[in-house]
Design a protein around this motif. Structure first.
Motif, short mmCIF file in Angstrom:
data_model
loop_
_atom_site.label_atom_id
_atom_site.label_comp_id
_atom_site.label_asym_id
_atom_site.label_seq_id
_atom_site.Cartn_x
_atom_site.Cartn_y
_atom_site.Cartn_z
N ILE A 20 44.96 24.21 8.26
CA ILE A 20 46.06 24.50 7.33
C ILE A 20 46.43 25.98 7.47
N LYS A 37 49.73 13.14 5.88
CA LYS A 37 48.48 13.72 5.39
C LYS A 37 48.50 13.76 3.88
N MET A 38 47.31 13.65 3.32
CA MET A 38 47.17 13.89 1.88
C MET A 38 46.57 15.28 1.69
N ALA A 79 40.79 16.70 2.48
CA ALA A 79 39.64 17.54 2.83
C ALA A 79 38.37 17.07 2.13
N GLU A 128 37.97 16.29 7.72
CA GLU A 128 38.66 15.13 7.12
C GLU A 128 38.31 13.86 7.90
N GLU A 132 41.53 19.35 10.05
CA GLU A 132 42.89 19.82 9.79
C GLU A 132 42.88 21.35 9.76
N GLU A 142 39.56 22.39 7.69
CA GLU A 142 38.98 21.46 6.73
C GLU A 142 38.48 20.23 7.49
MG MG Z 1 43.91 18.81 4.51
#
Ligand code: MG
Ligand code: 0L1
Length: 262
Positions: free
Chosen positions: A142, A62-63, A234, A109, A140, A107
C-alpha cells in the motif's frame, strides 16, 4: 449534496497524477470537507476509468480496513474496497522499484481467485468458497498518495484504498480443507519475522470479507467477475519498506510468496 461529475473527474486526475509523478498531496477533504462516501467511490470509479483509458486492465478487487483494530482507529464499522489494476501486479519473487512509490508499506493477505462470478445481495462465505478456484498467499504493497499516510475515510476510498502493488504465490491451493480462520501467517522482512497473525484477523474469516465485498459492490450496481483476483484484507499490521528490503509471507497450507524492493 453530491459533487458535479466535472469535480469528480478533476479529483480523480489529481490522484492519478500524484501516483504517476510519485509525489504526495494533501487529502482531498481539505478542499471538499463534506465529501460523501458515495462521491468518494465515484472518484475511485473515475480513477479506474482514467487508468483503463491509459491501457490498464482491472484484474480484480481488494478489501481494506478489514481488521477491527484498523476500523476502530478510523472510527468506522465497515471495511472499504478498491480495484487492482494490471499495473499493480508483480511477479512472484520479482523486484519492485522503491523510487516509483511514495512511502510504501507491506501487508500479508490471502488472495482468492474466482472461477465463477459473484453477485449480491446476501452473498455468504459458503458461496464465496464455492465460487473460488484457488487461494494464494499474497503481499499487498500500500502507498497512500496523501502526505504522511494521513487521511480520512472518504479521502482513502477516493485514493483507491492506497492500492499500489501486489504479489501472489505461484502454487494454487483449493479452498477445500483450509481452515481460513486458524491458518497461521508469518510476514518476514530481510529474513526476520516482523509480523505474525491468523486468518481470523480479517473480519473473523477472509471469506466473509469477500462476501461483504460482493454485497458492497451490489449496493453500487456492480459485481465480482469470474477470473477476478481478490485481496481479502490485511492479516498483519502494515510494515514500512524501502529499497534493499526483501519481503516474504508464509501462510499455513498455502505456501509463500515474496518480492524485493530495489
Ligand atoms: Mg490491504
Ligand atoms: O489495504 C488496506 O487495508 C489499506 C486500506 C487503506 C488504509 C491504509 O492505507 O492504511
Amino acid at each position: 449534496m453530491s459533487l458535479p461529475q466535472e469535480t469528480i473527474a478533476q479529483l480523480a486526475t489529481l490522484l492519478h497524477d500524484a501516483e504517476r509523478d510519485v509525489r504526495d498531496t494533501v487529502k482531498i477533504t481539505d478542499a471538499h470537507p463534506g465529501l460523501s462516501i458515495e462521491d468518494a467511490y465515484r472518484i475511485q470509479d473515475a480513477l479506474r476509468a482514467h487508468k483503463q483509458a491509459c491501457g490498464v486492465r482491472c484484474v480484480g478487487m481488494k478489501m481494506g480496513l478489514t481488521s477491527f483494530a484498523k476500523m476502530q482507529q478510523m472510527g468506522v464499522d465497515t471495511p472499504i474496497y478498491g480495484f487492482l489494476g494490471s499495473d499493480n501486479a508483480v511477479d512472484d519473487g520479482a523486484a519492485v522499484e522503491a523510487a516509483a512509490l511514495i512511502h510504501p508499506k507491506v501487508e500479508a493477505e490471502i488472495a482468492f481467485v474466482l472461477r465463477d462470478a459473484l453477485q449480491g445481495p446476501g452473498c455468504t462465505p459458503a458461496q464465496v468458497l464455492a465460487a473460488t478456484q484457488c487461494l494464494l498467499p499474497a503481499i499487498e504493497v500500500i502507498d497512500s498518495r496523501y502526505e504522511n499516510f494521513r487521511f480520512d475515510l472518504p479521502s482513502v476510498i477516493a485514493d483507491n484504498t492506497s492500492a499500489a502493488r501486489y504479489v501472489v504465490g505461484s502454487r494454487p491451493t483449493s479452498p477445500q480443507g483450509i481452515d481460513l480462520e486458524t491458518t497461521g501467517v508469518v510476514l518476514e522482512k530481510n529474513g526476520q519475522v516482523v509480523e505474525v497473525g491468523a486468518g481470523a484477523a480479517v473480519l473473523g474469516n477472509p471469506a466473509l470479507a469477500v462476501a461483504m465485498l460482493v454485497d458492497m459492490l451490489h449496493a453500487r450496481g456492480q459485481s465480482l467477475l469470474a477470473g477476478s483476483v481478490v485481496l481479502s484484507g490485511a492479516i498483519t499490521a502494515a510494515v514500512a519498506v524501502e529499497a534493499g528490503d526483501d519481503v516474504r509471507v508464509r501462510i499455513d497450507g498455502l505456501g509463500s510468496t515474496g518480492l524485493r524492493f530495489v
